[in-house]
Motif scaffolding. Sequence first.
Motif, PDB file in Angstrom:
ATOM      1  N   SER A  82      13.571  -0.412   3.056  1.00 44.79           N
ATOM      2  CA  SER A  82      12.843   0.519   2.189  1.00 44.79           C
ATOM      3  C   SER A  82      11.437   0.033   1.892  1.00 44.79           C
ATOM      4  N   GLY A  83      10.953  -0.929   2.674  1.00 45.59           N
ATOM      5  CA  GLY A  83       9.604  -1.450   2.471  1.00 45.59           C
ATOM      6  C   GLY A  83       9.455  -2.317   1.253  1.00 45.59           C
ATOM      7  N   GLN A  84      10.576  -2.843   0.742  1.00 43.80           N
ATOM      8  CA  GLN A  84      10.525  -3.622  -0.492  1.00 43.80           C
ATOM      9  C   GLN A  84      10.160  -5.076  -0.278  1.00 43.80           C
ATOM     10  N   GLY A  85      10.051  -5.507   0.995  1.00 47.61           N
ATOM     11  CA  GLY A  85       9.746  -6.900   1.289  1.00 47.61           C
ATOM     12  C   GLY A  85      11.012  -7.722   1.451  1.00 47.61           C
ATOM     13  N   VAL A  86      10.916  -8.841   2.161  1.00 49.06           N
ATOM     14  CA  VAL A  86      12.064  -9.704   2.431  1.00 49.06           C
ATOM     15  C   VAL A  86      11.665 -11.150   2.150  1.00 49.06           C
ATOM     16  N   LYS A  87      12.566 -11.887   1.500  1.00 50.64           N
ATOM     17  CA  LYS A  87      12.351 -13.307   1.250  1.00 50.64           C
ATOM     18  C   LYS A  87      13.354 -14.133   2.040  1.00 50.64           C
ATOM     19  N   ASN A 106      10.683 -18.279   0.177  1.00 49.25           N
ATOM     20  CA  ASN A 106       9.375 -17.909   0.721  1.00 49.25           C
ATOM     21  C   ASN A 106       9.371 -16.443   1.143  1.00 49.25           C
ATOM     22  N   GLN A 107       8.192 -15.853   1.089  1.00 44.64           N
ATOM     23  CA  GLN A 107       8.055 -14.435   1.447  1.00 44.64           C
ATOM     24  C   GLN A 107       7.947 -14.288   2.953  1.00 44.64           C
ATOM     25  N   LEU A 108       8.957 -13.641   3.561  1.00 43.79           N
ATOM     26  CA  LEU A 108       8.905 -13.392   4.992  1.00 43.79           C
ATOM     27  C   LEU A 108       7.979 -12.223   5.294  1.00 43.79           C
ATOM     28  N   GLY A 109       8.134 -11.140   4.565  1.00 45.68           N
ATOM     29  CA  GLY A 109       7.264  -9.977   4.693  1.00 45.68           C
ATOM     30  C   GLY A 109       7.018  -9.369   3.328  1.00 45.68           C
ATOM     31  N   PRO A 110       5.769  -9.054   2.992  1.00 45.22           N
ATOM     32  CA  PRO A 110       5.472  -8.531   1.654  1.00 45.22           C
ATOM     33  C   PRO A 110       5.968  -7.103   1.476  1.00 45.22           C
ATOM     34  N   LEU A 153       6.126   5.912   0.237  1.00 47.28           N
ATOM     35  CA  LEU A 153       6.805   4.943  -0.628  1.00 47.28           C
ATOM     36  C   LEU A 153       6.102   4.760  -1.966  1.00 47.28           C
ATOM     37  N   GLY A 154       4.825   5.047  -2.018  1.00 48.17           N
ATOM     38  CA  GLY A 154       4.050   4.883  -3.244  1.00 48.17           C
ATOM     39  C   GLY A 154       2.594   5.194  -2.988  1.00 48.17           C
TER      40      GLY A 154
END
Length: 290
Positions: free
Chosen positions: A71-76, A81-85, A135-136
């Motif tokens: 949902s484009g919420q980002g993955v850690k 650590n942030q894999l994708g914002p 998404l926003g």
Amino acid sequence: MRLLDRSLGRLSRHRRGPVAGLLVLLLGLLLTGGLYSAFSPASAQTDNSAAQIASGRKLFLVGCSFCHGQSGQGVKTLDGNQLGPSLVGVGAAAVDFQVGTGRMPVAQPGAQIPQKEVAYTPQEIADMAAYVASLGPGPEIPTTQDYSLDGLSPAARQEMIVQGGLIFRTNCTACHNFEGAGGAMPQGGYAPKILGVEPKYIYEAMLTGPQAMDNFSNGNLSPAEKRDIIAYLQSLKDSPDYGGFGLGGIGPVSEGLAAWLVGIGGLVGVATWIAAHTARTSRTKAKVQA
């Protein structure tokens, strides 16, 4: 007088009727919709069809969801650590820049994502941009009028170049160099070369602030000032190097290296040759005298 009273009475009865109430309601809805369309922000006026958003979501799930979430919420990662914002609120302009320049989808995460060959067609990029925009609210893809310099008179263009040079030297040279040639940054990052980049992507980079770059929204730099910077960069691309070799245009690093290797190195070489030649001449004279 009685006729007027009768007319007013009939009007009052019709006003209280169900048809009159429905007409007033419809009139109010039309007026509200018209006012909203006229004064709503640009991000709310984006006409993204449901089919385009659905198509963009399919592409997103295949190519982007591993790092950015379904949902484009980002993955850690497991260590936090942030894999994708998160992509909620980045807008269509960020997608058009990142995917349109080939930076996304990324081959390998790192301090700086390099530009590479574009993996999607323009229509697929537009579909993904429409999905992320849903998404926003966020910056829209700029139109040609925002960054094009076509049709300007020479005087107007020169004025924009002067103004853009002032803005660029104040805000951009610390990272991108006075000539837009880029440069090194801390922690393994670097500012990419922006000389010769398409005007649309320069505008989008200022608008969205990709990676380590600051975000210059329209509140920080107006659309006219962004256009001035583009005019200045285009003037640099068209200007010849009057000083001879440009040495990459990256300033004192390349110039200092050239001075040491070519200048001082050449002098040391000449001095060594003179000393060796003098020594051989002296030995030859000494043998002749003996």
